[in-house]
Design a protein around this motif. Structure first.
Motif, PDB file in Angstrom:
ATOM      1  N   ARG A  48       0.820  -1.209   0.000  1.00  0.00           N
ATOM      2  CA  ARG A  48       0.000   0.000   0.000  1.00  0.00           C
ATOM      3  C   ARG A  48       0.855   1.260   0.000  1.00  0.00           C
ATOM      4  N   ARG A  49       1.903   1.275   0.814  1.00  0.00           N
ATOM      5  CA  ARG A  49       2.771   2.451   0.875  1.00  0.00           C
ATOM      6  C   ARG A  49       3.482   2.678  -0.455  1.00  0.00           C
ATOM      7  N   LEU A  50       3.961   1.600  -1.060  1.00  0.00           N
ATOM      8  CA  LEU A  50       4.677   1.726  -2.327  1.00  0.00           C
ATOM      9  C   LEU A  50       3.738   2.170  -3.446  1.00  0.00           C
ATOM     10  N   ARG A  51       2.593   1.558  -3.541  1.00  0.00           N
ATOM     11  CA  ARG A  51       1.627   1.960  -4.569  1.00  0.00           C
ATOM     12  C   ARG A  51       1.213   3.415  -4.382  1.00  0.00           C
ATOM     13  N   GLY A  52       1.030   3.824  -3.131  1.00  0.00           N
ATOM     14  CA  GLY A  52       0.659   5.206  -2.841  1.00  0.00           C
ATOM     15  C   GLY A  52       1.736   6.194  -3.250  1.00  0.00           C
ATOM     16  N   ALA A  53       2.990   5.862  -2.954  1.00  0.00           N
ATOM     17  CA  ALA A  53       4.109   6.748  -3.302  1.00  0.00           C
ATOM     18  C   ALA A  53       4.237   6.899  -4.812  1.00  0.00           C
ATOM     19  N   VAL A  54       4.093   5.793  -5.541  1.00  0.00           N
ATOM     20  CA  VAL A  54       4.208   5.824  -7.002  1.00  0.00           C
ATOM     21  C   VAL A  54       3.049   6.604  -7.610  1.00  0.00           C
ATOM     22  N   GLU A  56       1.175   8.916  -6.253  1.00  0.00           N
ATOM     23  CA  GLU A  56       1.281  10.346  -5.937  1.00  0.00           C
ATOM     24  C   GLU A  56       2.327  11.027  -6.816  1.00  0.00           C
ATOM     25  N   HIS A  57       3.468  10.378  -6.997  1.00  0.00           N
ATOM     26  CA  HIS A  57       4.549  10.992  -7.772  1.00  0.00           C
ATOM     27  C   HIS A  57       4.162  11.200  -9.232  1.00  0.00           C
ATOM     28  N   PHE A  58       3.477  10.226  -9.824  1.00  0.00           N
ATOM     29  CA  PHE A  58       3.164  10.294 -11.253  1.00  0.00           C
ATOM     30  C   PHE A  58       1.749  10.803 -11.553  1.00  0.00           C
ATOM     31  N   GLY A  59       0.991  11.103 -10.517  1.00  0.00           N
ATOM     32  CA  GLY A  59      -0.376  11.555 -10.747  1.00  0.00           C
ATOM     33  C   GLY A  59      -1.261  10.460 -11.305  1.00  0.00           C
ATOM     34  N   ALA A  60      -0.988   9.233 -10.916  1.00  0.00           N
ATOM     35  CA  ALA A  60      -1.751   8.075 -11.398  1.00  0.00           C
ATOM     36  C   ALA A  60      -2.821   7.691 -10.372  1.00  0.00           C
ATOM     37  N   ASP A  61      -3.803   6.951 -10.823  1.00  0.00           N
ATOM     38  CA  ASP A  61      -4.814   6.386  -9.935  1.00  0.00           C
ATOM     39  C   ASP A  61      -4.167   5.248  -9.155  1.00  0.00           C
ATOM     40  N   VAL A  62      -4.195   5.312  -7.828  1.00  0.00           N
ATOM     41  CA  VAL A  62      -3.530   4.290  -7.011  1.00  0.00           C
ATOM     42  C   VAL A  62      -4.081   2.891  -7.297  1.00  0.00           C
TER      43      VAL A  62
END
Length: 198
Positions: A48-54, A56-62
């Motif tokens: 969850r933390r990794l998916r959230g960080a990615v 947020e950084h790329f403006g993608a849907d988690v």
């Protein structure tokens, strides 16, 4: 999690995965074992933390950021490494589905090609045709977006938060292309499970 526990869990995951493939097919295995969130061998909180960080950084849907490969399954689905257990030497592979970012990179790289800036455009096109972008095929030395991509994943990989595991990602135009690419690999893996040359 202790090494023994991980080993036992991976053995159980291999058995469950093989049973799913043989009884229900590769489509079901993809949905239940790869594209389902919060079931990675690295743990729910890590995922969850990794998916959230990615995201947020790329403006993608988690919801469209996936851990795939051995970090998801607990074992490798790659030819030549079938069922090799995940370890602290393994990579954490991520699939990002983000049409906006995909289109931006596609346009920028197309402009570079038109300007005759050198890079291996044929290899880049090979993956683009299949609906995904491999960052290692982008013109990294002269391309700011690519440099930013690698800098971000280097920071993640060096982070204690993510156990200093090597983290890398591929970018997909949509979920259909991601499914298609994953299914090609799973068909070969099924042939290996069935004892057929794949």
């Amino acid at each position: 999690m202790a090494v023994r526990e991980v080993t036992d869990e991976i053995k159980a995951r291999i058995i469950a995965f093989k049973e799913c493939v043989l009884s229900h097919g590769v489509e079901r295995a993809l949905s239940d074992h790869i594209l389902k969130h919060d079931c990675s061998i690295v743990g729910r909180d890590f995922e969850r933390r990794l998916r959230g960080a990615v995201a947020e950084h790329f403006g993608a849907d988690v919801e469209l950021v996936y851990i795939v490969g051995s970090a998801k399954l607990g074992f490798s689905p790659k030819p030549g490494q079938y069922f090799k257990p995940f370890s602290d030497q393994s990579d954490v592979d991520i699939a990002i589905v983000c049409p906006d970012l995909f289109s931006r990179i596609w346009h920028e790289v197309s402009e570079m090609e038109r300007a005759h800036e050198y890079f291996d455009f044929e290899k880049f096109k090979h993956y683009l045709f299949m609906g995904w972008i491999r960052p290692d095929k982008m013109p990294s030395k002269s391309y700011e977006t690519c440099r930013e991509w690698w800098d971000f994943f280097r920071r993640l990989s060096g982070s204690e938060e993510f156990m200093r595991l090597k983290i890398s990602a591929g970018l997909y135009y949509d979920r259909k292309f991601l499914r298609r690419y994953q299914l090609v690999s799973l068909v070969s893996l099924r042939e290996n499970i069935e004892g057929r040359p794949g």
